[in-house]
Structure formats: structure tokens, C-alpha cells
Design a protein around this motif. Structure first.
Motif, mmCIF file in Angstrom:
data_model
loop_
_atom_site.group_PDB
_atom_site.id
_atom_site.type_symbol
_atom_site.label_atom_id
_atom_site.label_comp_id
_atom_site.label_asym_id
_atom_site.label_seq_id
_atom_site.Cartn_x
_atom_site.Cartn_y
_atom_site.Cartn_z
ATOM 1 N N ARG A 22 0.821 -1.331 -0.061
ATOM 2 C CA ARG A 22 0.048 0.018 -0.108
ATOM 3 C C ARG A 22 0.747 1.168 -0.127
ATOM 4 N N GLU A 23 1.829 1.145 0.941
ATOM 5 C CA GLU A 23 2.688 2.574 0.912
ATOM 6 C C GLU A 23 3.491 2.857 -0.176
ATOM 7 N N HIS A 24 3.805 1.878 -1.036
ATOM 8 C CA HIS A 24 4.568 2.230 -2.264
ATOM 9 C C HIS A 24 3.474 2.566 -3.439
ATOM 10 N N ASN A 63 15.311 4.238 -10.664
ATOM 11 C CA ASN A 63 15.041 4.187 -9.286
ATOM 12 C C ASN A 63 15.488 2.627 -8.841
ATOM 13 N N HIS A 64 15.490 2.342 -7.568
ATOM 14 C CA HIS A 64 15.822 1.023 -7.171
ATOM 15 C C HIS A 64 14.438 0.448 -6.179
ATOM 16 N N GLU A 65 14.061 -0.872 -6.566
ATOM 17 C CA GLU A 65 12.847 -1.370 -5.632
ATOM 18 C C GLU A 65 13.332 -2.605 -5.282
ATOM 19 N N VAL A 66 13.662 -2.954 -4.041
ATOM 20 C CA VAL A 66 14.005 -4.359 -3.464
ATOM 21 C C VAL A 66 12.669 -5.205 -3.349
ATOM 22 N N GLU A 67 12.869 -6.395 -3.578
ATOM 23 C CA GLU A 67 11.757 -7.252 -3.795
ATOM 24 C C GLU A 67 12.079 -8.780 -3.179
ATOM 25 N N LEU A 68 11.093 -9.356 -2.703
ATOM 26 C CA LEU A 68 11.503 -10.679 -2.280
ATOM 27 C C LEU A 68 11.159 -11.753 -3.942
ATOM 28 N N GLY A 69 12.138 -12.507 -4.185
ATOM 29 C CA GLY A 69 11.907 -13.125 -5.392
ATOM 30 C C GLY A 69 11.741 -14.829 -5.001
ATOM 31 N N VAL A 70 10.844 -14.947 -5.756
ATOM 32 C CA VAL A 70 10.247 -16.770 -5.568
ATOM 33 C C VAL A 70 10.794 -17.337 -6.853
ATOM 34 N N LYS A 157 4.961 -9.107 5.095
ATOM 35 C CA LYS A 157 3.510 -9.266 5.871
ATOM 36 C C LYS A 157 2.668 -8.129 5.487
ATOM 37 N N ASP A 158 3.318 -7.180 4.737
ATOM 38 C CA ASP A 158 2.762 -6.064 4.300
ATOM 39 C C ASP A 158 2.249 -6.092 2.738
ATOM 40 N N MET A 159 2.701 -7.217 2.216
ATOM 41 C CA MET A 159 2.167 -7.217 0.841
ATOM 42 C C MET A 159 0.640 -7.550 0.832
ATOM 43 N N ILE A 160 0.053 -6.997 -0.302
ATOM 44 C CA ILE A 160 -1.315 -7.058 -0.468
ATOM 45 C C ILE A 160 -1.884 -8.537 -0.632
ATOM 46 N N PHE A 161 -1.014 -9.054 -1.819
ATOM 47 C CA PHE A 161 -1.378 -10.455 -2.260
ATOM 48 C C PHE A 161 -0.144 -11.247 -1.812
ATOM 49 N N SER A 162 -0.445 -12.405 -0.937
ATOM 50 C CA SER A 162 0.600 -13.376 -0.440
ATOM 51 C C SER A 162 1.296 -14.098 -1.621
ATOM 52 N N VAL A 163 2.449 -14.745 -1.214
ATOM 53 C CA VAL A 163 3.243 -15.541 -2.040
ATOM 54 C C VAL A 163 2.334 -16.593 -2.862
ATOM 55 N N GLY A 185 7.057 -7.494 -5.849
ATOM 56 C CA GLY A 185 6.742 -5.989 -5.337
ATOM 57 C C GLY A 185 7.616 -5.422 -4.369
ATOM 58 N N THR A 186 7.621 -4.043 -4.395
ATOM 59 C CA THR A 186 8.446 -3.485 -3.628
ATOM 60 C C THR A 186 7.907 -2.637 -2.451
ATOM 61 N N PRO A 187 8.416 -2.716 -1.277
ATOM 62 C CA PRO A 187 7.816 -1.779 -0.089
ATOM 63 C C PRO A 187 8.161 -0.125 -0.336
ATOM 64 N N SER A 188 7.615 0.641 0.439
ATOM 65 C CA SER A 188 8.154 2.206 0.149
ATOM 66 C C SER A 188 9.374 2.670 0.235
ATOM 67 N N GLY A 189 9.787 3.619 -0.432
ATOM 68 C CA GLY A 189 11.032 4.373 -0.138
ATOM 69 C C GLY A 189 11.791 4.336 -1.327
ATOM 70 N N VAL A 190 11.341 4.159 -2.544
ATOM 71 C CA VAL A 190 12.302 4.026 -3.928
ATOM 72 C C VAL A 190 12.673 5.445 -4.022
ATOM 73 N N SER A 191 13.907 5.560 -4.488
ATOM 74 C CA SER A 191 14.447 6.868 -4.657
ATOM 75 C C SER A 191 15.439 6.817 -5.915
ATOM 76 N N LYS A 192 15.751 8.045 -6.371
ATOM 77 C CA LYS A 192 16.661 8.148 -7.528
ATOM 78 C C LYS A 192 18.033 7.761 -7.323
ATOM 79 N N LEU A 193 18.832 7.252 -8.384
ATOM 80 C CA LEU A 193 19.845 6.879 -8.239
ATOM 81 C C LEU A 193 21.142 7.766 -9.158
ATOM 82 N N LYS A 194 22.323 7.815 -8.917
ATOM 83 C CA LYS A 194 23.311 8.483 -9.704
ATOM 84 C C LYS A 194 24.390 7.516 -9.966
#
Ligand SMILES: O=C([O-])CC(=O)C(=O)O
Ligand SMILES: [Mg+2]
Length: 215
Positions: A22-24, A63-70, A157-163, A185-194
Motif C-alpha cells: 500500500r505505502e509504495h 530507481n531501486h525497488e528491493v523485492e522478495l524473489g520466488v 507481511k505488508d504485501m497485499i497479495f501473498s506469495v 513487489g516493492t515496499p515504500s522508499g524508492v529513490s533516484k540513483l546516480k
């Protein structure tokens, strides 16, 4: 052959989920989806530690987006959520690198996200993580730092849809094959990289990885 090279060699597709936190969704001004939003990356997007993330030519907002990969372990065709974890072979930490400016433009025009999400180096991944090491994939911390500063700190645990739900849902439309990767999917906090930025990311205290950003 190591498990990791197996998953590189045999993985035929990378299925990604958009707006699963949700927050992302909120931080980019997007509505919360009522069903999973799926998109694909080509396997040419994969890199592993030691290789650099390249800002694609003409992108001004990577932008970076960190995510759990299955990582899929066995062929899954239209599996039920209750069965879905049986088709999981393990996990990996992944980064869904995103050319945010290209994605915004595509959204405005109603065009696909393929370039914004699928350019070379847009899928850095960790080593393969044994399935048994993550007894509950719907409750694990994931974090990302840029130059030592924490940018993303979430929990699945904050994912809208479970694995389970995501594997089942994706398998209704795509045959999932051994080695395919599902990025959740990624949680909030994405930002611009250089250029020159150092990204560190981790999953619980199981694994961490580091990537440099280059022009
Ligand atoms: O680009 C986006 O915001 C969609 C996405 O990949 C995510 O939520 O992880
Ligand atoms: Mg993503």
C-alpha cells in the motif's frame, strides 16, 4: 552445476508484480490494486554481484525497488493457492530496477512498461536461497541502503497479495517453469540513483548483496 547457475540457465521468464504494498502504491500516487498487476522482464536483464547496474542511455530517473524473489521449482499450470507453495523451489533477493521517467511517460501514453522495467541490468539478483531457510515467505524483512543510508525497510507481511496467491494467480495465465523468477513487489522508499552510488540490500539476516551504479 550450482543451484544459482541452474536458475539462471533454466529460468525462462521473470514475472513481476506491481503495487503489492500500500505505502509504495501511495508514494507514487497510484491506487491500491484489486487484483495483482503483472508484467515481465526479459532474462537478459539479470546481473549478479560483481556486475554493475547501468543507467540506460536517456534515463534521467533510475530507481531501486528491493523485492522478495520466488524461484519456481516445478512446472505450475493453474495451481490453487493452497497448493502453490509446493511449486516453489526456493527464493532470491531481487532488485526491480526501474526507469521511472520512462515508466511515467508510458503510463501517460497508455504504453507498456517493457523498456522502463526490462533494460539490460534491470534485474540484479542474489544467490539462490534454499526454500527451507524461509519457512514463512509472507513474514520476512527486506531492506535497501544507498551509500549506507537506509532507503527501504519493509516486511513481506505488508504485501497485499501473498506469495501463495501470486504464484497461483500467475499460473492461471503463464505456465510457470523451473527456474522462473517471480518478483513480488516493492515496499515504500524508492529513490533516484546516480552514477557511483552503492546499493546494498538484504533479506532478513539470511543474505545481503551489493551493486554499484554506473553510467
Ligand atoms: O513500478 C512500480 O511502482 C510497480 C512495481 O514494480 C512495484 O510496485 O514493485
Ligand atoms: Mg517492482
Amino acid at each position: 552445476m550450482s543451484k544459482l547457475s541452474q536458475f539462471r540457465t533454466f529460468g525462462k521468464k521473470i514475472v513481476c508484480v506491481g503495487r503489492n504494498y500500500r505505502e509504495h502504491a501511495a508514494e507514487l500516487g497510484n491506487p491500491v490494486p484489486s487484483k495483482p498487476i503483472l508484467f515481465l522482464k526479459p532474462t537478459s536483464a539479470y546481473i549478479s554481484e560483481g556486475q554493475a547496474i547501468k543507467i540506460p542511455q536517456g534515463c534521467n530517473d533510475l530507481n531501486h525497488e528491493v523485492e522478495l524473489g520466488v524461484v519456481i521449482g516445478s512446472k505450475a499450470i493453474q495451481v490453487a493457492p493452497e497448493e502453490a507453495l509446493n511449486y516453489v523451489g526456493g527464493y532470491a533477493l531481487g532488485l526491480d530496477m526501474t526507469a521511472r521517467d520512462w515508466q511515467s511517460e508510458a503510463k501517460k501514453q497508455g504504453h507498456p512498461w517493457s523498456l522502463a522495467k526490462g533494460f539490460d541490468t534491470s534485474c540484479p539478483v542474489s544467490a539462490f536461497i534454499e526454500k527451507e531457510k524461509i519457512p514463512d515467505p509472507n513474514n520476512i524483512d527486506l531492506w535497501l541502503k544507498v551509500n549506507g543510508e537506509t532507503k527501504q525497510a519493509g516486511n513481506t507481511k505488508d504485501m497485499i497479495f501473498s506469495v501463495e496467491y501470486l504464484v497461483s494467480y500467475a499460473s492461471q495465465y503463464f505456465t510457470l517453469e523451473p527456474g522462473d523468477l517471480l518478483l513480488t513487489g516493492t515496499p515504500s522508499g524508492v529513490s533516484k540513483l546516480k552514477p557511483g552510488d552503492i546499493i546494498q540490500a538484504g533479506l532478513g539476516n539470511l543474505i545481503s548483496m551489493q551493486f554499484k551504479v554506473d553510467k
